[in-house]
Enzyme design. Structure first.
Site, PDB file in Angstrom:
ATOM      1  N   SER A 236       0.833  -1.196   0.000  1.00  0.00           N
ATOM      2  CA  SER A 236       0.000   0.000   0.000  1.00  0.00           C
ATOM      3  C   SER A 236       0.877   1.258   0.000  1.00  0.00           C
ATOM      4  CB  SER A 236      -0.949  -0.046   1.199  1.00  0.00           C
ATOM      5  OG  SER A 236      -1.937   0.958   1.110  1.00  0.00           O
ATOM      6  N   LYS A 240       4.492   2.371  -2.099  1.00  0.00           N
ATOM      7  CA  LYS A 240       4.956   3.618  -2.720  1.00  0.00           C
ATOM      8  C   LYS A 240       6.345   3.949  -2.182  1.00  0.00           C
ATOM      9  CE  LYS A 240       0.253   5.465  -1.941  1.00  0.00           C
ATOM     10  NZ  LYS A 240      -0.531   4.896  -3.017  1.00  0.00           N
ATOM     11  N   TRP A 327      -9.505   0.308  -6.111  1.00  0.00           N
ATOM     12  CA  TRP A 327      -9.034   1.645  -5.710  1.00  0.00           C
ATOM     13  C   TRP A 327      -7.565   1.839  -6.077  1.00  0.00           C
ATOM     14  CZ3 TRP A 327     -11.367   5.939  -4.917  1.00  0.00           C
ATOM     15  CH2 TRP A 327     -10.825   6.967  -4.139  1.00  0.00           C
ATOM     16  N   HIS A 378      -7.352  -5.678  -0.840  1.00  0.00           N
ATOM     17  CA  HIS A 378      -6.148  -4.889  -0.568  1.00  0.00           C
ATOM     18  C   HIS A 378      -5.452  -5.446   0.671  1.00  0.00           C
ATOM     19  CE1 HIS A 378      -3.738  -1.201  -0.854  1.00  0.00           C
ATOM     20  NE2 HIS A 378      -3.883  -1.044   0.454  1.00  0.00           N
TER      21      HIS A 378
END
Length: 399
Positions: A236, A240, A327, A378
């Site tokens: 998540s 990044k 998403w 997720h």
């Protein structure tokens, strides 16, 4: 006269080198003519763009960083060896947890990544030190549950495969909320009179990524760690972080992004799922202030997130998605990996083997760019880790 022509030639050459700075690459495959063009012209422009416009630059003021061993001992019934180290940045302290196979011989390759709620939540190990910054339990004043996030960190599975785990709590470095950058490590980097990062200076993700490199500084000196074989990993928002850490620090031999979405592996220009505007509105502390220029204005980006993945080349990179994680835009994550693949080919390395996104439960990891689409939400789980281990085995040891 000869000197004038020489100076003119230098000016023209400099102008030619600078030209790619004005080139827009957008959300398209990075097809270039040569490795030299990438390394001398395009890569510096792409790196500068991400530093100034997305994640922010590390400020020039640098605090002292030091490490202090806290202790070690057996865990998981003697199958795993635990070590703890305290990292101090300025006056900010962060706890680093290391798990190694107890019976290891020689130096151990490791996966390094941050965790969400404290080191003690990755395993039901009663000896893990709880950070004072960790969120408390549901009842006021109680400690959070040990091992609550153990499904995301299958310690025994990873160590039985011959790998170690190195992790630290994100909140020890910088809290994951908009505090005006008054807590965590940011104040240690302010110039005299400065109270917040400048528009082109780092946000929280940049600080997290920088801290992973500082942990890497320690791993280079730890006699138990094979620092030539360190894979940086994140899920998540921490995915990044792992991508940005890997893009900047070539010591990370493999870079893994799990469900990293917008600002991670997903193409921003698709505007599918989470958008730049949504991420800057909901998490204004993650990126540098300059990133706000691209709110509902993704087309103005010099390059999309495939440029971030390309910065990792020629080192192996693995991007993963989940089928129910719309998403995070799984297709956009796949396309980023696909569009970065031509840069790997410049180095004689295979990128993704197919131009079609794998079906749910399938993997495309034959080359130096890997991708899979896991069934489910997720999250990160043992199925993901099994493929990350397989990818590491291949690129670290040719297994």
């Amino acid at each position: 006269m000869k000197r004038i022509f020489t100076l003119l030639a230098i000016v023209l050459a400099s102008s030619a080198l600078a030209q790619p700075l004005a080139t827009k690459y957008g959300a398209s495959p990075l097809e270039l003519s040569s490795k030299k063009q990438w390394e001398k012209q395009v890569r510096p422009a792409v790196m500068e763009f991400f530093q100034q416009e997305v994640y922010g630059k590390v400020p020039p003021t640098q605090p002292k960083v030091s490490f202090r061993p806290l202790g070690e001992g057996e865990a998981f019934g003697g199958k795993v060896w635990r070590k703890e180290v305290e990292m101090t940045i300025g006056t900010t302290k962060a706890l680093v947890l290391i798990y190694l196979p107890a019976n290891h011989k020689g130096k151990v390759p490791v996966f390094l990544g941050m965790n969400f709620k404290g080191n003690h939540q990755i395993a039901p190990d009663p000896e893990i030190t709880i950070s004072p910054n960790a969120p408390k339990g549901k009842e006021l004043g109680t400690d959070p549950e040990r091992g609550a996030a153990s499904s995301r960190w299958p310690v025994e599975m990873i160590t039985e495969a011959g790998y170690g785990i190195v992790t630290l709590y994100r909140g020890d470095i910088d809290p994951d909320f908009d505090d005006g950058f008054q807590n965590g490590i940011h104040p240690h980097f302010y110039a005299e009179g400065q109270t917040k990062p400048y528009a082109d200076e780092w946000g929280t993700i940049g600080a997290w990524a920088w801290s992973l490199s500082r942990v890497m500084d320690y791993l280079e000196k730890d006699k138990d760690i094979d620092h030539k074989h360190v894979a940086v990993i994140g899920h998540s928002r921490l995915g990044k972080t792992s991508l940005w850490a890997g893009a900047q620090d070539e010591r990370f031999a493999i870079v893994i992004s799990n469900d990293s979405g917008c600002g991670g592996a997903a193409l921003s220009m698709r505007k599918h799922g989470e958008t730049v505007e949504a991420i800057n509105r909901n998490f204004p502390h993650w990126f540098c202030d300059n990133y706000n220029k691209y709110n509902d204005n993704e087309e103005a980006l010099l390059v999309d997130q495939q440029g971030l993945i390309a910065l990792i080349a020629p080192r192996p990179v693995y991007v993963a998605s989940a089928s129910l994680d719309d998403w995070a835009d799984p297709e956009g994550e796949f396309l980023s990996a696909l569009y970065a693949s031509p840069i790997y080919k410049l180095y004689g390395k295979q990128g993704l083997s197919s131009k079609q996104q794998p079906a749910v439960g399938e993997v495309d990891a034959e080359g130096y760019v890997g991708y899979h689409l896991r069934e489910g939400k997720h999250d990160i789980n043992a199925w993901d880790w099994a493929h990350y281990i397989k990818f590491a085995n291949k690129h670290f040891f040719g297994k």
